[in-house]
Design a protein around this motif. Structure first.
Motif, PDB file in Angstrom:
ATOM      1  N   ARG A   1       0.837  -1.200   0.000  1.00 33.62           N
ATOM      2  CA  ARG A   1       0.000   0.000   0.000  1.00 33.62           C
ATOM      3  C   ARG A   1       0.882   1.264   0.000  1.00 33.62           C
ATOM      4  N   SER A   2       2.041   1.183  -0.611  1.00 41.07           N
ATOM      5  CA  SER A   2       2.996   2.291  -0.552  1.00 41.07           C
ATOM      6  C   SER A   2       2.729   3.384  -1.583  1.00 41.07           C
ATOM      7  N   GLY A   3       2.153   3.006  -2.731  1.00 38.47           N
ATOM      8  CA  GLY A   3       1.995   3.961  -3.827  1.00 38.47           C
ATOM      9  C   GLY A   3       3.252   4.156  -4.650  1.00 38.47           C
ATOM     10  N   LEU A   4       4.307   3.386  -4.371  1.00 41.50           N
ATOM     11  CA  LEU A   4       5.566   3.538  -5.116  1.00 41.50           C
ATOM     12  C   LEU A   4       5.419   3.115  -6.575  1.00 41.50           C
ATOM     13  N   PRO A   5       6.224   3.705  -7.461  1.00 37.57           N
ATOM     14  CA  PRO A   5       6.305   3.176  -8.824  1.00 37.57           C
ATOM     15  C   PRO A   5       7.072   1.862  -8.815  1.00 37.57           C
ATOM     16  N   ASN A   6       6.836   1.025  -9.790  1.00 38.88           N
ATOM     17  CA  ASN A   6       7.506  -0.271  -9.866  1.00 38.88           C
ATOM     18  C   ASN A   6       8.840  -0.112 -10.573  1.00 38.88           C
ATOM     19  N   TYR A   7       9.935  -0.357  -9.848  1.00 37.34           N
ATOM     20  CA  TYR A   7      11.273  -0.160 -10.429  1.00 37.34           C
ATOM     21  C   TYR A   7      11.520  -1.062 -11.626  1.00 37.34           C
TER      22      TYR A   7
ATOM     23  N   ILE B   1      15.770   7.237  -6.225  1.00 38.24           N
ATOM     24  CA  ILE B   1      16.150   8.526  -5.656  1.00 38.24           C
ATOM     25  C   ILE B   1      16.528   9.530  -6.737  1.00 38.24           C
ATOM     26  N   GLU B   2      17.316   9.073  -7.714  1.00 38.34           N
ATOM     27  CA  GLU B   2      17.833   9.995  -8.725  1.00 38.34           C
ATOM     28  C   GLU B   2      16.812  10.310  -9.816  1.00 38.34           C
ATOM     29  N   LYS B   3      16.103   9.308 -10.274  1.00 36.90           N
ATOM     30  CA  LYS B   3      15.160   9.504 -11.385  1.00 36.90           C
ATOM     31  C   LYS B   3      13.788   9.976 -10.899  1.00 36.90           C
ATOM     32  N   HIS B   4      13.413   9.581  -9.718  1.00 39.26           N
ATOM     33  CA  HIS B   4      12.166  10.025  -9.083  1.00 39.26           C
ATOM     34  C   HIS B   4      10.968   9.904 -10.031  1.00 39.26           C
ATOM     35  N   PRO B   5      10.710   8.699 -10.555  1.00 35.11           N
ATOM     36  CA  PRO B   5       9.544   8.529 -11.439  1.00 35.11           C
ATOM     37  C   PRO B   5       8.246   8.758 -10.664  1.00 35.11           C
ATOM     38  N   ASN B   6       7.212   9.090 -11.379  1.00 32.68           N
ATOM     39  CA  ASN B   6       5.929   9.375 -10.740  1.00 32.68           C
ATOM     40  C   ASN B   6       5.409   8.145  -9.998  1.00 32.68           C
ATOM     41  N   ARG B   7       4.877   8.398  -8.815  1.00 32.99           N
ATOM     42  CA  ARG B   7       4.266   7.317  -8.055  1.00 32.99           C
ATOM     43  C   ARG B   7       2.873   7.039  -8.616  1.00 32.99           C
ATOM     44  N   TYR B   8       2.333   5.857  -8.311  1.00 33.10           N
ATOM     45  CA  TYR B   8       0.999   5.531  -8.855  1.00 33.10           C
ATOM     46  C   TYR B   8      -0.099   6.018  -7.926  1.00 33.10           C
ATOM     47  N   GLY B   9       0.251   6.335  -6.665  1.00 31.18           N
ATOM     48  CA  GLY B   9      -0.780   6.791  -5.734  1.00 31.18           C
ATOM     49  C   GLY B   9      -0.191   7.249  -4.423  1.00 31.18           C
ATOM     50  N   ALA B  10      -1.038   7.722  -3.537  1.00 28.18           N
ATOM     51  CA  ALA B  10      -0.608   8.221  -2.228  1.00 28.18           C
ATOM     52  C   ALA B  10      -0.320   7.055  -1.289  1.00 28.18           C
ATOM     53  N   PRO B  11       0.564   7.244  -0.313  1.00 27.51           N
ATOM     54  CA  PRO B  11       0.813   6.189   0.668  1.00 27.51           C
ATOM     55  C   PRO B  11      -0.476   5.783   1.373  1.00 27.51           C
ATOM     56  N   ASP B  12      -0.676   4.478   1.477  1.00 23.37           N
ATOM     57  CA  ASP B  12      -1.845   3.883   2.128  1.00 23.37           C
ATOM     58  C   ASP B  12      -3.146   4.189   1.400  1.00 23.37           C
ATOM     59  N   GLY B  13      -3.035   4.580   0.132  1.00 26.47           N
ATOM     60  CA  GLY B  13      -4.239   4.884  -0.628  1.00 26.47           C
ATOM     61  C   GLY B  13      -5.014   3.641  -1.031  1.00 26.47           C
TER      62      GLY B  13
ATOM     63  N   TYR C   1      -0.098  -4.589  -5.857  1.00 28.13           N
ATOM     64  CA  TYR C   1       1.069  -5.471  -5.765  1.00 28.13           C
ATOM     65  C   TYR C   1       2.196  -4.919  -6.622  1.00 28.13           C
ATOM     66  N   ASN C   2       3.391  -4.829  -6.061  1.00 34.05           N
ATOM     67  CA  ASN C   2       4.443  -4.041  -6.689  1.00 34.05           C
ATOM     68  C   ASN C   2       5.811  -4.546  -6.233  1.00 34.05           C
ATOM     69  N   ASN C   3       6.697  -4.902  -7.180  1.00 38.43           N
ATOM     70  CA  ASN C   3       8.030  -5.393  -6.844  1.00 38.43           C
ATOM     71  C   ASN C   3       8.824  -4.420  -5.983  1.00 38.43           C
ATOM     72  N   SER C   4       8.596  -3.121  -6.167  1.00 36.32           N
ATOM     73  CA  SER C   4       9.400  -2.136  -5.430  1.00 36.32           C
ATOM     74  C   SER C   4       9.258  -2.312  -3.922  1.00 36.32           C
ATOM     75  N   ASN C   5       8.082  -2.689  -3.451  1.00 40.86           N
ATOM     76  CA  ASN C   5       7.851  -2.746  -2.010  1.00 40.86           C
ATOM     77  C   ASN C   5       8.820  -3.690  -1.305  1.00 40.86           C
ATOM     78  N   TYR C   6       8.975  -4.890  -1.825  1.00 37.60           N
ATOM     79  CA  TYR C   6       9.820  -5.865  -1.135  1.00 37.60           C
ATOM     80  C   TYR C   6      11.289  -5.714  -1.505  1.00 37.60           C
ATOM     81  N   MET C   7      11.593  -5.100  -2.639  1.00 34.12           N
ATOM     82  CA  MET C   7      12.978  -4.720  -2.916  1.00 34.12           C
ATOM     83  C   MET C   7      13.438  -3.686  -1.900  1.00 34.12           C
ATOM     84  N   VAL C   8      12.586  -2.685  -1.611  1.00 33.56           N
ATOM     85  CA  VAL C   8      12.918  -1.653  -0.628  1.00 33.56           C
ATOM     86  C   VAL C   8      13.042  -2.270   0.763  1.00 33.56           C
ATOM     87  N   LEU C   9      12.141  -3.179   1.111  1.00 28.66           N
ATOM     88  CA  LEU C   9      12.226  -3.849   2.414  1.00 28.66           C
ATOM     89  C   LEU C   9      13.550  -4.593   2.568  1.00 28.66           C
ATOM     90  N   ALA C  10      13.986  -5.285   1.514  1.00 25.99           N
ATOM     91  CA  ALA C  10      15.267  -5.997   1.586  1.00 25.99           C
ATOM     92  C   ALA C  10      16.423  -5.014   1.753  1.00 25.99           C
TER      93      ALA C  10
END
Length: 279
Positions: A36-42, A67-79, A83-92
């Motif tokens: 539920r992060s709203g992050l873009p998928n790396y 951090i450097e490219k800062h692509p647009n997010r798909y939504g607000a945090p907790d919006g 399901y998104n690969n970025s979430n668990y890549m960031v967790l790792a």
């Protein structure tokens, strides 16, 4: 969740607590765990942003791209759930920051070894030029294998090789409380998103299926010619582990298996919007 249980981090910690320059403020560990992060998928923007396709990415590389490219997010945090690969890549990446260990080493010492899993490992192409495994992933056409590439470098969202026997050992370790305690497990199994067809949702790292008095958790997986399904009946001592190196529909038609095991049929379109079994 093991680090949370051990007081090494908190569910309301944000990514910025560990990566101050992270350009998406307000994203918590809990939101990453529940997608539920709203992050873009790396995985998608890396196709254009990663300069050398022959050089595998690391988790730190993927974080730097965000951090450097800062692509647009798909939504607000907790919006909403997405399901998104970025979430668990960031967790790792956060696990590595908190522990000072490579994610593969942390997983071996804290998950695989305590569970007795001797044939399970995290393999990143950034570490292993050739995966020490003879198993190749295949596309829908059997003769066409899927070559690992630079996107097989980041881990957390993928990159774990295992066996049916080892996944059974993981199930035993989880049921016996050798990985995390019961309170932590209960919080992982709690649905965190609006339920689809009133039965299907997502907790912390588990998809949830909640027919009356028959709670189940499960997860599917797909990546570069591999597909998997891991199902755990929380009421009855039933576990299903299906692993395949063929990315086709072979794991999509399992109704007969569920009937043989006398457990609810785990298929979303088998239920109507009210959660009633229709097919």
């Amino acid at each position: 969740m093991k680090l949370v249980q051990n007081g090494k981090l908190k569910l309301d910690n944000t990514v910025n607590d560990f990566y101050p320059n992270f350009p998406y403020p307000g994203i918590t560990i809990a939101q990453l765990l529940s997608h539920r992060s709203g992050l873009p998928n790396y995985v998608y923007f890396a196709e254009e942003a990663w300069p050398d396709r022959k050089k595998p990415m690391t988790n730190q590389d993927a974080m730097n791209l965000l951090i450097e490219k800062h692509p647009n997010r798909y939504g607000a945090p907790d919006g909403r759930f997405h399901y998104n690969n970025s979430n668990y890549m960031v967790l790792a990446a956060i696990v590595e920051k908190v522990t000072g260990q490579d994610f593969a080493v942390y997983m071996k010492e804290n998950i695989f070894d305590p569970a007795g899993m001797k044939n399970t490992a995290v393999y990143s192409t950034a570490v292993y030029e050739k995966t020490p495994s003879n198993v190749m992933g295949h596309d829908k056409v059997w003769r066409r294998s899927v070559v690992r590439n630079y996107l097989d470098g980041p881990v957390g969202d993928k990159g774990i090789y295992s066996t049916v026997q080892d996944m059974y050992l993981l199930d035993r370790a989880v049921r016996e409380g050798r990985i995390v305690n019961e309170a932590t497990l209960d919080s992982m199994y709690m649905p965190r998103s609006d339920a689809k067809r009133s039965l299907f949702s997502y907790g912390y790292g588990w998809r949830t299926f909640s027919p009356p008095n028959e709670p189940m958790v499960y997860h599917t997986g797909w990546w570069h010619g591999f597909k998997s399904l891991y199902v755990r009946d929380l009421k009855n001592d039933v576990t299903i582990v299906l692993l395949t190196n063929m990315a086709n529909g072979s794991l999509n038609h399992l109704d007969d298996l569920y009937k043989i095991l006398e457990i609810p049929i785990l298929r979303q379109n088998a239920y109507n919007a009210n959660g009633e079994f229709v097919n």
